[in-house]
Design an enzyme around this catalytic site. Structure first.
Site, PDB file in Angstrom:
ATOM      1  N   VAL A 198       0.869  -1.186  -0.155  1.00 31.15           N
ATOM      2  CA  VAL A 198      -0.028  -0.120  -0.276  1.00 31.15           C
ATOM      3  C   VAL A 198       0.798   1.409   0.217  1.00 31.15           C
ATOM      4  O   VAL A 198       2.005   1.714   0.739  1.00 31.15           O
ATOM      5  CB  VAL A 198      -0.942  -0.468   1.262  1.00 31.15           C
ATOM      6  CG1 VAL A 198      -1.550   1.203   0.997  1.00 31.15           C
ATOM      7  CG2 VAL A 198      -1.731  -1.363   0.792  1.00 31.15           C
ATOM      8  N   LYS A 220      -3.280   0.506  -3.152  1.00 35.31           N
ATOM      9  CA  LYS A 220      -3.103  -1.071  -3.004  1.00 35.31           C
ATOM     10  C   LYS A 220      -2.398  -1.600  -4.587  1.00 35.31           C
ATOM     11  O   LYS A 220      -3.029  -1.948  -4.726  1.00 35.31           O
ATOM     12  CB  LYS A 220      -3.402  -1.836  -2.196  1.00 35.31           C
ATOM     13  CG  LYS A 220      -3.569  -3.640  -1.933  1.00 35.31           C
ATOM     14  CD  LYS A 220      -4.358  -3.689  -0.555  1.00 35.31           C
ATOM     15  CE  LYS A 220      -4.237  -5.279  -0.535  1.00 35.31           C
ATOM     16  NZ  LYS A 220      -5.300  -5.906   0.585  1.00 35.31           N
ATOM     17  N   ASP A 268     -12.099 -11.745   7.216  1.00 41.36           N
ATOM     18  CA  ASP A 268     -10.472 -10.975   7.744  1.00 41.36           C
ATOM     19  C   ASP A 268     -11.107 -10.171   8.425  1.00 41.36           C
ATOM     20  O   ASP A 268     -10.227  -8.780   8.334  1.00 41.36           O
ATOM     21  CB  ASP A 268      -9.747 -10.752   6.463  1.00 41.36           C
ATOM     22  CG  ASP A 268      -8.628 -11.507   6.965  1.00 41.36           C
ATOM     23  OD1 ASP A 268      -7.698 -11.952   7.879  1.00 41.36           O
ATOM     24  OD2 ASP A 268      -7.865 -10.595   6.245  1.00 41.36           O
TER      25      ASP A 268
END
Length: 612
Positions: A316, A330, A428
């Site tokens: 990033v 990113k 996540d």
């Protein structure tokens, strides 16, 4: 155009240096070659220069033609001055200016050395004698005496008698002179004898090097007089300063000319770039992402100048679309899906707009290069604010703010599960993927592991586990615990809540035993016994917030998905004023007796398996 400025400057410097007038390179009135009369020094004492000379190191013409201006070095490294008709040399302690020299006698007996001077051949000015009218008399005494008017001469005293000096204006009747007798007299001294036994300053009037010193030049002998010369490099330094002034002036002129051209060129570039910005703003307002080329990404990130972090799927970088709009870019690894899947996900993410979900600004799909462009959040991730340690100096957030962050994350997950056209399972959820804006509003980020499915379908099958260890729900590892569904994100959120409460990782790999390793089990045991959580509690109201977050976290981390509340119920519990009831033991194994009664008892939901 900017790169041409240093080249022009170096070219001009070489030209100016090479074309300097030859006459200026050898200024007049300066000794040619090495300066043999430059400052010299003995190892332990001050520099020696005109009118003094060190005959062992310098030609005689380097000093003034008088015996008492010749110095020498002792074996010990001291600078010595030998005056005419004195039995031993004096040590030079300093030469403070061009009119005086300070000397000392190791035997502390300077007045006795000076009394035999031949003033006709003495180079130093003794006119100040009359100022003190100091004419001391030396007298030896066989018995130790004491008087403020008598100065003991250590250099002349013997074991059998002492020698004293008495000023000529002292009244003899007041002195203890019973065992004394007059021995001799000293005709002149520059100061009272008691003040100059060890050290004295000698002053000369001729030669006078004051004018040379004032002009910062060197003093040199010229027959019986003196002349001032420039020190080596003096004219060169002046010449260099003049050349430097010319160069600086020319350089500033070139900078101004270059700057004008740069501004005009930038205006042309800004006009073209502004068209792209306006196009971006139009798409941004319509909640659609912009597709950028790889060259656009390089320009936005200034050739990837500022790196913000490294993730599992890419790096990033900080970027800038305008002076007021910053983004996080990113760059994805080449292995991140194929082109069609990537574009499909980007188009889906581009329609997401929620205050607690990071907004996608654009993307890049230029050959094998792929990137995602998101809004930039200055406070980075929640991780650096809840995990305190020696390497993390960021302050701990207040419990009220932690509660607001937890509620914001829960609302963001609820939006992903129910608010979009398609259900988005994140897979996540963890502190590292919760970003904070400048007002500490949380935003869910990093959808690299996300799955898209229909809102009517509630479960998904996967061929491989995905997520981060410590946050992955048990059913993602083993289907014995149930089907993979939106409840998997609820489990990860529960682990996130418990880490926010404890300010530490749930699994401590450095702990000595299992009870210390698994923090959620420790929390449940304390709350189940009715004990308070004494964890970073600062105010009275903190106990209630910490307990509330901990209990909701325990509800979310049940091993079986059906026993976990849906995210909508989690939001309601967080928004409620009262603390939720304690859940039953969330860590019941599949073989225990409580498992059958607990499984799906409160949050029973039929989960249809969705093929991956």
């Amino acid at each position: 155009m900017r790169s041409s400025v240093p080249s022009l400057f170096l070219l001009f410097l070489c030209f100016a240096h090479g074309t300097a007038h030859p006459a200026l390179q050898h200024p007049p009135n300066q000794d040619p070659g090495p300066d043999l009369c430059g400052p010299r020094r003995c190892p332990r004492r001050p520099p020696v220069q005109f009118p003094f000379v060190l005959p062992d190191e310098q030609p005689a013409y380097c000093g003034y033609p008088a015996q008492d201006f010749k110095l020498s070095c002792s074996k010990g490294g001291n600078t010595l001055l030998r005056l005419p008709e004195t039995p031993r040399p004096l040590i030079v302690t300093s030469i403070p200016d061009n009119r005086s020299i300070v000397v000392q006698d190791p035997k502390q007996c300077i007045p006795l050395l000076l009394r035999n001077l031949n003033l006709s051949s003495f180079s130093y000015d003794m006119s100040q004698i009359s100022r003190y009218s100091s004419y001391p008399t030396t007298i030896p005494c066989s018995k130790r005496s004491s008087s403020s008017s008598m100065t003991r001469l250590h250099c002349l005293s013997q074991p059998s008698f002492d020698v004293y000096a008495v000023e000529s204006n002292s009244y003899v009747g007041d002195l203890p002179l019973v065992s004394c007798e007059r021995n001799g007299s000293i005709d002149f001294l520059p100061r009272p004898i008691g003040e100059m036994m060890g050290e004295v300053t000698l002053v000369w009037n001729k030669p006078d090097c004051g004018p040379c010193a004032n002009n910062r030049t060197w003093c040199r002998r010229d027959g019986d007089g003196i002349r001032c010369i420039n020190p080596p490099g003096g004219h060169k330094e002046k010449l260099h300063r003049e050349i430097a002034g010319i160069i600086v002036g020319s350089f500033l002129f070139l900078v101004g000319l270059t700057g004008l051209g740069y501004v005009l060129n930038e205006k042309r570039r800004d006009k073209a770039f502004q068209l792209k910005i306006e196009s971006f703003l139009h798409d941004y307002e319509a909640l659609k992402p912009t597709r950028y080329s790889y060259n656009d990404i390089k320009r936005i990130t200034n050739d990837f100048e500022v790196k913000l972090g490294q993730g599992a799927y890419g790096t990033v970088y900080k970027g800038k679309l305008s002076n007021e709009i910053f983004v996080a870019v990113k760059m994805l690894d080449n292995s991140f899906g194929n082109g069609e899947e990537f574009i499909n996900e980007v188009s889906t993410m581009g329609r997401i707009h929620h205050v607690n979900v990071v907004r996608m600004v654009g993307f890049c799909a230029d050959g094998f290069r792929r990137a995602l462009v998101y809004e930039f959040l200055p406070n980075e991730s929640l991780e650096k604010f809840i995990f305190q340690g020696d390497d993390n100096p960021d302050p701990f957030l207040s419990w009220d703010r932690l509660h607001d962050i937890a509620l914001g994350v829960a609302k963001g997950i609820e939006y992903l599960h129910q608010g979009c056209d398609q259900k988005i399972l994140h897979f996540d959820i963890k502190p590292h993927n919760i970003l904070l804006d400048d007002h500490f509003i949380p935003k869910i980020a990093d959808f690299g592991l996300a799955k898209l499915c229909s809102k009517e379908q509630s479960a998904v099958s996967m061929t491989a586990a995905r997520g981060t260890m410590g946050y992955i729900a048990p059913e993602v590892f083993s289907r014995n615990f149930g089907s993979v569904s939106s409840k998997s994100d609820v489990y990860s959120f529960g682990m996130l809540l418990l880490e926010m409460v404890g300010g530490r990782k749930n699994v401590d790999v450095n702990a000595k035993n299992m009870s210390q390793m698994y923090f959620p089990q420790w929390v449940y045991n304390h709350l189940n016994k009715g004990e308070e959580l004494e964890i970073r509690i600062r105010e009275d109201g903190d106990h209630k917030i910490a307990k509330k977050l901990a209990i909701i976290g325990l509800w979310c981390i049940h091993w079986y998905p059906a026993d976990r509340p849906p995210v909508k119920a989690v939001v309601q519990m967080l928004e409620g004023e009262e603390c939720p009831i304690m859940p039953k033991n969330p860590f019941v194994s599949s073989g225990s007796g409580d498992a059958a009664t607990m499984k799906g008892s409160l949050w029973n939901t039929n989960l249809e398996v969705i093929e991956e």
